[in-house]
Motif scaffolding. Structure first.
Motif, PDB file in Angstrom:
ATOM      1  N   GLY A 181      91.620  85.986  52.863  1.00  0.00           N
ATOM      2  CA  GLY A 181      91.788  84.697  53.675  1.00  0.00           C
ATOM      3  C   GLY A 181      92.360  84.529  53.040  1.00  0.00           C
ATOM      4  N   THR A 182      93.376  82.933  52.700  1.00  0.00           N
ATOM      5  CA  THR A 182      94.274  82.004  51.746  1.00  0.00           C
ATOM      6  C   THR A 182      92.684  81.169  50.759  1.00  0.00           C
ATOM      7  N   ILE A 183      91.705  81.346  51.191  1.00  0.00           N
ATOM      8  CA  ILE A 183      90.390  80.385  50.261  1.00  0.00           C
ATOM      9  C   ILE A 183      90.689  81.403  48.886  1.00  0.00           C
ATOM     10  N   GLN A 213      89.152  92.179  52.299  1.00  0.00           N
ATOM     11  CA  GLN A 213      90.470  91.451  51.648  1.00  0.00           C
ATOM     12  C   GLN A 213      91.334  91.676  52.344  1.00  0.00           C
ATOM     13  N   VAL A 214      91.651  91.032  53.580  1.00  0.00           N
ATOM     14  CA  VAL A 214      92.347  90.585  54.427  1.00  0.00           C
ATOM     15  C   VAL A 214      92.943  89.345  54.723  1.00  0.00           C
ATOM     16  N   ASP A 215      93.977  89.515  54.980  1.00  0.00           N
ATOM     17  CA  ASP A 215      95.316  88.611  55.657  1.00  0.00           C
ATOM     18  C   ASP A 215      94.531  87.822  56.722  1.00  0.00           C
ATOM     19  N   SER A 216      93.907  87.138  57.697  1.00  0.00           N
ATOM     20  CA  SER A 216      93.154  87.209  58.860  1.00  0.00           C
ATOM     21  C   SER A 216      93.783  87.328  60.360  1.00  0.00           C
ATOM     22  N   HIS A 239      86.631  83.063  55.153  1.00  0.00           N
ATOM     23  CA  HIS A 239      87.086  84.045  55.807  1.00  0.00           C
ATOM     24  C   HIS A 239      88.901  83.194  55.989  1.00  0.00           C
ATOM     25  N   GLY A 240      89.460  84.096  56.307  1.00  0.00           N
ATOM     26  CA  GLY A 240      91.258  83.165  56.194  1.00  0.00           C
ATOM     27  C   GLY A 240      90.721  82.335  57.752  1.00  0.00           C
ATOM     28  N   THR A 241      91.502  80.892  57.735  1.00  0.00           N
ATOM     29  CA  THR A 241      92.028  80.212  59.191  1.00  0.00           C
ATOM     30  C   THR A 241      92.478  80.858  60.066  1.00  0.00           C
ATOM     31  N   ASP A 242      93.200  81.475  59.944  1.00  0.00           N
ATOM     32  CA  ASP A 242      94.284  81.722  61.130  1.00  0.00           C
ATOM     33  C   ASP A 242      93.253  82.232  62.380  1.00  0.00           C
ATOM     34  N   THR A 243      92.723  83.484  61.875  1.00  0.00           N
ATOM     35  CA  THR A 243      91.638  84.220  63.496  1.00  0.00           C
ATOM     36  C   THR A 243      90.499  84.144  63.285  1.00  0.00           C
TER      37      THR A 243
HETATM   38  C1  SIN Z   1      94.294  83.430  56.811  1.00  0.00           C
HETATM   39  O1  SIN Z   1      94.164  83.642  57.555  1.00  0.00           O
HETATM   40  O2  SIN Z   1      93.607  84.712  56.236  1.00  0.00           O
HETATM   41  C2  SIN Z   1      95.634  82.818  56.168  1.00  0.00           C
HETATM   42  C3  SIN Z   1      95.900  81.937  56.299  1.00  0.00           C
HETATM   43  C4  SIN Z   1      94.371  81.244  55.819  1.00  0.00           C
HETATM   44  O3  SIN Z   1      93.345  81.564  55.784  1.00  0.00           O
HETATM   45  O4  SIN Z   1      94.748  79.612  55.597  1.00  0.00           O
END
Ligand code: SIN
Length: 333
Positions: free
Chosen positions: A14-16, A59-62, A93-97
């Motif tokens: 994720g973005t974190i 280690q993924v973009d969500s 975690h990424g925010t997107d999902t």
């Molecule tokens: C993601 O969802 O992995 C990328 C975007 C985010 O974390 O804000």
């Protein structure tokens, strides 16, 4: 000397864990590049809150979340929650999902300790990155006795949300997560962790994850002058469940009602959710006779309703032809 609580951090990307070539960039960056060890090193205050153990689960973009990763994450949550002396678990975690993974873990995690998802809207290299404070706050909540028995939680931007309720509601603001129907459960302000209410809709039993392949469940939307070709093609391809992102209080364009009623007759579970972003979808007082077999998702948005439908059909494939039984499953969520 008192021993600090033991908290396990499971990192998924994720973005974190994102980075950019310029600190001035909050939107152009690569998600999921920074290892969990570096994220922890950036927050020295963690050592005063908990004994941290970390695991890089992925280690993924969500946006690329997968059923395989959901399985792995749920297994690691189960593993760590059964280790002696673990007080809580934090998942980055990424925010997107995040709202989908949060829903999955809300239903399926058989964790005896607090599980807290956290995330960030700005990459770790950004000026004013929000990840370090969110991570510290998430560990504070996971380590706090008041978090016990509250189900899976989301901690972002000083707020504590039930993972069942939390949705991403902004493309770029650090205050991206809201619980549109119920509001947050509490807040974190420095060392103060304060719950202001308790979640009442916790599952009585964990919902099992699919043992083999996952059912095929897709989302379709109702809008002005929709075609029926998409629904017909999905039915022909063997879809088992359809969630409708319906208008308002679950209203569906007549063309789509016709197509979806055909899908239901063909043995597809059809669930009505709302595209509005907040509120409960009631069963209509005078149901369209064709749409009478559609199940309502209550206050779950289409993405959360899809997760629930995936697990419901995985647990009992016969629910595709049992709208009343499926409605009872949704009423329990
Ligand atoms: C993601 O969802 O992995 C990328 C975007 C985010 O974390 O804000």
């Amino acid at each position: 000397m008192t021993t600090l609580p033991r908290v396990v951090v499971l990192a998924t990307g994720g973005t974190i864990a994102g980075s950019a070539s310029s600190a001035a960039s909050s939107a152009r960056y690569q998600a999921a590049t920074v290892p969990v060890t570096a994220l922890l090193d950036a927050v020295p205050a963690l050592k005063d809150v908990a004994r941290i153990e970390a695991e890089q689960v992925a280690q993924v973009d969500s946006k690329d979340m997968s059923f395989a990763l959901w399985h792995r994450l749920a297994a690691r949550v189960h593993h760590w929650s059964t280790q002696p002396d673990v007080t809580g678990i934090v998942i980055t975690h990424g925010t997107d999902t995040l709202e989908e993974t949060g829903m999955l873990l809300h239903l399926a995690a058989a964790a005896s300790v607090p599980v807290v998802l956290t995330a960030a809207m700005r990459p770790s290299t950004s000026l004013s990155a929000d990840g370090p404070m969110n991570l510290l706050d998430a560990v504070r909540v996971a380590a706090h006795p008041a978090a016990a028995g509250k189900g899976v939680l989301v901690v972002v931007n000083q707020e504590i949300h039930a993972a069942r309720d939390a949705v991403k509601a902004h493309t770029c603001a650090v205050q991206a997560f809201v619980s549109p129907v119920s509001g947050p459960l509490g807040f974190v302000q420095d060392a103060l962790v304060r719950f202001t209410r308790a979640p009442l809709r916790l599952p009585a039993q964990p919902w099992p994850l699919p043992a083999g392949s996952w059912p095929v469940v897709e989302i379709v939307a109702s809008y002005a002058e929709p075609g029926r070709a998409l629904v017909d093609a999905l039915v022909a391809s063997g879809v088992q469940g359809l969630v409708v992102a319906a208008a308002g209080n679950g209203s569906i364009h007549e063309t789509l009602v016709d197509a979806l009623a055909g899908a239901a007759r063909a043995g597809v579970a059809v669930v009505r959710s709302s595209r509005t972003g907040a509120g409960n979808v009631l069963a209509p007082a005078n149901p369209n006779p064709q749409a009478g077999v559609f199940v309502t998702a209550g206050d779950l948005n289409p993405y959360k309703a899809r997760v629930a439908l995936l697990l419901a059909l995985a647990g009992d494939p016969a629910l595709v032809a049992d709208a009343a039984g499926l409605q009872r499953r949704f009423a329990d969520i």
